[in-house]
Design a protein around this motif. Structure first.
Motif, PDB file in Angstrom:
ATOM      1  N   SER A 183       0.841  -1.203   0.000  1.00  0.00           N
ATOM      2  CA  SER A 183       0.000   0.000   0.000  1.00  0.00           C
ATOM      3  C   SER A 183       0.879   1.257   0.000  1.00  0.00           C
ATOM      4  O   SER A 183       2.078   1.197   0.239  1.00  0.00           O
ATOM      5  N   GLU A 184       0.243   2.397  -0.258  1.00  0.00           N
ATOM      6  CA  GLU A 184       0.969   3.670  -0.326  1.00  0.00           C
ATOM      7  C   GLU A 184       0.192   4.758   0.415  1.00  0.00           C
ATOM      8  O   GLU A 184      -0.981   4.581   0.745  1.00  0.00           O
ATOM      9  N   GLY A 185       0.823   5.888   0.621  1.00  0.00           N
ATOM     10  CA  GLY A 185       0.153   7.109   1.098  1.00  0.00           C
ATOM     11  C   GLY A 185      -0.473   6.977   2.481  1.00  0.00           C
ATOM     12  O   GLY A 185       0.053   6.294   3.355  1.00  0.00           O
ATOM     13  N   ASP A 186      -1.643   7.630   2.641  1.00  0.00           N
ATOM     14  CA  ASP A 186      -2.302   7.679   3.956  1.00  0.00           C
ATOM     15  C   ASP A 186      -2.660   6.284   4.449  1.00  0.00           C
ATOM     16  O   ASP A 186      -2.545   5.985   5.635  1.00  0.00           O
ATOM     17  N   ARG A 187      -3.130   5.462   3.504  1.00  0.00           N
ATOM     18  CA  ARG A 187      -3.541   4.106   3.902  1.00  0.00           C
ATOM     19  C   ARG A 187      -2.347   3.372   4.506  1.00  0.00           C
ATOM     20  O   ARG A 187      -2.453   2.763   5.572  1.00  0.00           O
ATOM     21  N   TRP A 188      -1.177   3.446   3.838  1.00  0.00           N
ATOM     22  CA  TRP A 188       0.020   2.777   4.351  1.00  0.00           C
ATOM     23  C   TRP A 188       0.388   3.329   5.747  1.00  0.00           C
ATOM     24  O   TRP A 188       0.693   2.568   6.671  1.00  0.00           O
ATOM     25  N   GLU A 189       0.304   4.670   5.873  1.00  0.00           N
ATOM     26  CA  GLU A 189       0.717   5.288   7.135  1.00  0.00           C
ATOM     27  C   GLU A 189      -0.148   4.795   8.302  1.00  0.00           C
ATOM     28  O   GLU A 189       0.363   4.474   9.376  1.00  0.00           O
ATOM     29  N   ARG A 190      -1.470   4.708   8.057  1.00  0.00           N
ATOM     30  CA  ARG A 190      -2.382   4.230   9.113  1.00  0.00           C
ATOM     31  C   ARG A 190      -2.076   2.773   9.481  1.00  0.00           C
ATOM     32  O   ARG A 190      -2.038   2.400  10.648  1.00  0.00           O
ATOM     33  N   GLN A 191      -1.821   1.961   8.421  1.00  0.00           N
ATOM     34  CA  GLN A 191      -1.535   0.544   8.690  1.00  0.00           C
ATOM     35  C   GLN A 191      -0.240   0.388   9.492  1.00  0.00           C
ATOM     36  O   GLN A 191      -0.157  -0.384  10.425  1.00  0.00           O
ATOM     37  N   ARG A 192       0.766   1.140   9.092  1.00  0.00           N
ATOM     38  CA  ARG A 192       2.082   1.015   9.744  1.00  0.00           C
ATOM     39  C   ARG A 192       1.944   1.372  11.232  1.00  0.00           C
ATOM     40  O   ARG A 192       2.489   0.703  12.104  1.00  0.00           O
ATOM     41  N   GLU A 193       1.191   2.436  11.494  1.00  0.00           N
ATOM     42  CA  GLU A 193       0.996   2.894  12.867  1.00  0.00           C
ATOM     43  C   GLU A 193       0.279   1.807  13.683  1.00  0.00           C
ATOM     44  O   GLU A 193       0.635   1.529  14.831  1.00  0.00           O
ATOM     45  N   ALA A 194      -0.730   1.173  13.062  1.00  0.00           N
ATOM     46  CA  ALA A 194      -1.520   0.172  13.783  1.00  0.00           C
ATOM     47  C   ALA A 194      -0.706  -1.093  14.066  1.00  0.00           C
ATOM     48  O   ALA A 194      -0.868  -1.730  15.112  1.00  0.00           O
ATOM     49  N   ILE A 195       0.186  -1.432  13.151  1.00  0.00           N
ATOM     50  CA  ILE A 195       0.897  -2.716  13.269  1.00  0.00           C
ATOM     51  C   ILE A 195       2.178  -2.603  14.089  1.00  0.00           C
ATOM     52  O   ILE A 195       2.649  -3.579  14.666  1.00  0.00           O
ATOM     53  N   ARG A 196       2.718  -1.392  14.148  1.00  0.00           N
ATOM     54  CA  ARG A 196       4.024  -1.184  14.779  1.00  0.00           C
ATOM     55  C   ARG A 196       4.185  -1.867  16.145  1.00  0.00           C
ATOM     56  O   ARG A 196       5.169  -2.574  16.372  1.00  0.00           O
ATOM     57  N   PRO A 197       3.211  -1.718  17.056  1.00  0.00           N
ATOM     58  CA  PRO A 197       3.402  -2.296  18.396  1.00  0.00           C
ATOM     59  C   PRO A 197       3.620  -3.809  18.377  1.00  0.00           C
ATOM     60  O   PRO A 197       4.304  -4.352  19.250  1.00  0.00           O
ATOM     61  N   ALA A 198       3.061  -4.496  17.379  1.00  0.00           N
ATOM     62  CA  ALA A 198       3.223  -5.958  17.336  1.00  0.00           C
ATOM     63  C   ALA A 198       4.698  -6.339  17.179  1.00  0.00           C
ATOM     64  O   ALA A 198       5.098  -7.454  17.493  1.00  0.00           O
ATOM     65  N   PHE A 199       5.515  -5.399  16.703  1.00  0.00           N
ATOM     66  CA  PHE A 199       6.930  -5.709  16.478  1.00  0.00           C
ATOM     67  C   PHE A 199       7.855  -5.032  17.474  1.00  0.00           C
ATOM     68  O   PHE A 199       9.066  -4.998  17.278  1.00  0.00           O
TER      69      PHE A 199
END
Ligand code: HEM
Length: 454
Positions: free
Chosen positions: A89-105
């Motif tokens: 994914s790219e743009g805003d969608r990617w940014e939201r996903q990255r933020e949501a998934i970050r804690p899992a790592f």
């Protein structure tokens, strides 16, 4: 400023430089970098490509994701398989996903997966026989896939019974070096057996993942696996989104790790002194079985993994597409072209590495590594789209390596590794090895009991 077109090797009408690239992409890129310098222009499979060899340019491209989004060639095929997950994914969608998934790592969560990493490796070596033959890459693929699936879904998912292992394997077939020409050239309707198997496998995997998500939504558990974290993420994710992320992890997160471990063992089997030093460290640090705390103590094991990723980076290049015309020095690069950041080439560049072709893990432990410029080593990419699984992968590689080295050694039954720089850097053929159980007295005594060391 007057700009000019970057230099590059002369190509043929219609095919450009595709034939030179196809013969040996790694050698082609190395020769281009040597001959033409900072920016090299060539044409492969109809793409107008520009390879960058200046580290400041690599940094600029990786860190400015607005001007330099991913190139279609690195996402289109993948999107068919994994949908719109973090990788594609790219743009805003990617940014939201990255933020949501970050804690899992976060490292605190990776600790939860460490035991899985060791246990699944124990299963693998538990199937080995002293003097038996196995295919090293297949063994590592199975191990890292099992680790990933269990870290994602928890231990009660029976991979084999649900057909997940077979489905992932069938879906990877089109990307195997020997199948890629057919995969990329065959029209959609062509009755190619491995493409049909891959399509059926994708439907099967889809159904399985939805089923697992559904079961989990209905169950009342306090699990701490990746799926639980996605379900709990602040930004509410729908089932489709969670499916895309799960499939993304399956594809981004096990093959690259398996290849790293394959190269680690290939290099160790050619460098007995390095293997002996690794074993000494494992014997001194590990008590009963490796733990995440041991990973904090390993120095040489980490250096071995880094050095293998330097020489054989599974992601051997990164591609981007300029959203507008850009310049590097006085070289102009047009909008919509393909930028190639050549990891393989820069990892072996004698501007940054002493004796670059040599496997020398100790280079990571001495002063040499302090003086190394940023982006001379970037196996996990860089900037905002750097690999989210980097710590997971580094922890996993060391734990799998230590678990194997504690009891086993391998002997190559093949000559030199013939490599194919396909989507990832892959051995072309089989990788058969003899597995040998270590003699008890071949092990160094544990230096100090762990309790006294901490
Ligand atoms: C040795 C093992 C690995 C290597 C060499 C590796 C390499 C990379 C590289 C180079 C990128 C950046 C691609 C680009 O910028 O175009 C990347 C991205 C990514 N990797 Fe890894 N990876 C590894 C392991 C993992 C693992 C274990 C996971 C997950 C469990 C993972 C998940 C991802 C994801 C989701 C992205 C996309 C991140 C984003 O765009 O925000 N990787 N990886």
């Amino acid at each position: 400023m007057t700009t000019r077109t970057p230099p590059g090797p002369r190509g043929l009408p219609f095919v450009g430089n595709t034939h030179q690239w196809a013969r040996d992409p790694c050698d082609f890129r190395e020769r281009c970098a040597e001959e033409y310098g900072r920016v090299v222009n060539f044409e492969i499979i109809g793409w107008d490509a520009y390879m960058l060899t200046d580290l400041a340019d690599v940094k600029r491209v990786l860190e400015d994701t607005d001007t330099f989004p991913k190139h279609d060639s690195s996402t289109d095929e993948l999107r068919e398989i994994v949908g719109d997950g973090l990788l594609t994914s790219e743009g805003d969608r990617w940014e939201r996903q990255r933020e949501a998934i970050r804690p899992a790592f976060f490292m605190s969560n990776i600790k939860n997966y460490a035991d899985v990493m060791v246990s699944r490796t124990e299963d693998t070596v538990g199937r080995w026989r002293d003097g038996g033959t196995v295919d090293l890459r297949d063994e590592m693929m199975r191990t890292t896939l099992e680790i990933l699936v269990e870290s994602m879904f928890g231990e009660d998912i029976d991979l084999a019974a649900r057909g997940i292992y077979d489905a992932v394997e069938a879906m990877q077939e089109p990307m195997k070096p020997q199948n890629q020409p057919v995969t990329f050239l065959a029209p959609d309707w062509a009755p190619v057996p491995f493409l049909r198997r891959a399509n059926r496998a994708r439907d099967h995997l889809d159904a399985q993942v939805y089923d697992i998500i559904d079961e989990r939504r209905r169950a009342d558990t306090d699990r701490e696996d990746l799926l639980a974290m996605l379900l709990d993420a602040d930004a509410e994710m729908g089932d489709d989104q969670i499916r895309d992320e799960m499939l993304t992890f399956l594809f981004a997160g096990h093959e690259t790790s398996a290849l790293t471990l394959t190269y680690v063992w290939d290099l160790l089997s050619r460098n007995p002194e390095a293997e002996a030093r690794l074993r000494e460290e494992v014997d001194a640090v590990v008590d009963e079985r490796p733990t995440v705390e041991d990973v904090f103590e390993f120095e040489y094991a980490e250096a071995v993994v880094r050095e293998a990723m330097r020489l054989y980076p599974p992601a051997h290049e990164i591609r981007r597409e300029p959203a507008e015309e850009v310049t590097f020095g006085d070289y102009a690069v047009p909008e919509g072209s393909m930028l190639v950041l050549p990891t393989w080439v820069l990892h072996r560049d004698d501007r940054f590495w002493d004796d670059p072709e040599a496997f020398r893990p100790s280079r990571w432990l001495d002063g040499e590594s302090r003086d190394r410029p940023e982006y001379a080593f970037f196996p996990f990419g860089g900037g905002p789209r750097r690999c989210i699984g980097q710590q997971f992968a580094m922890t996993e590689a060391q734990l799998v390596l230590a678990t194997m080295a504690d009891e086993w050694t391998i002997e190559r039954e093949y000559g030199d590794l013939d490599l194919s720089a396909a989507v990832t850097l892959q051995p072309k053929g089989d990788v058969p090895v003899t597995t040998r159980r270590r003699e008890r007295d071949d092990r160094a005594p544990r230096a100090t009991p762990k309790a006294e060391r901490r």
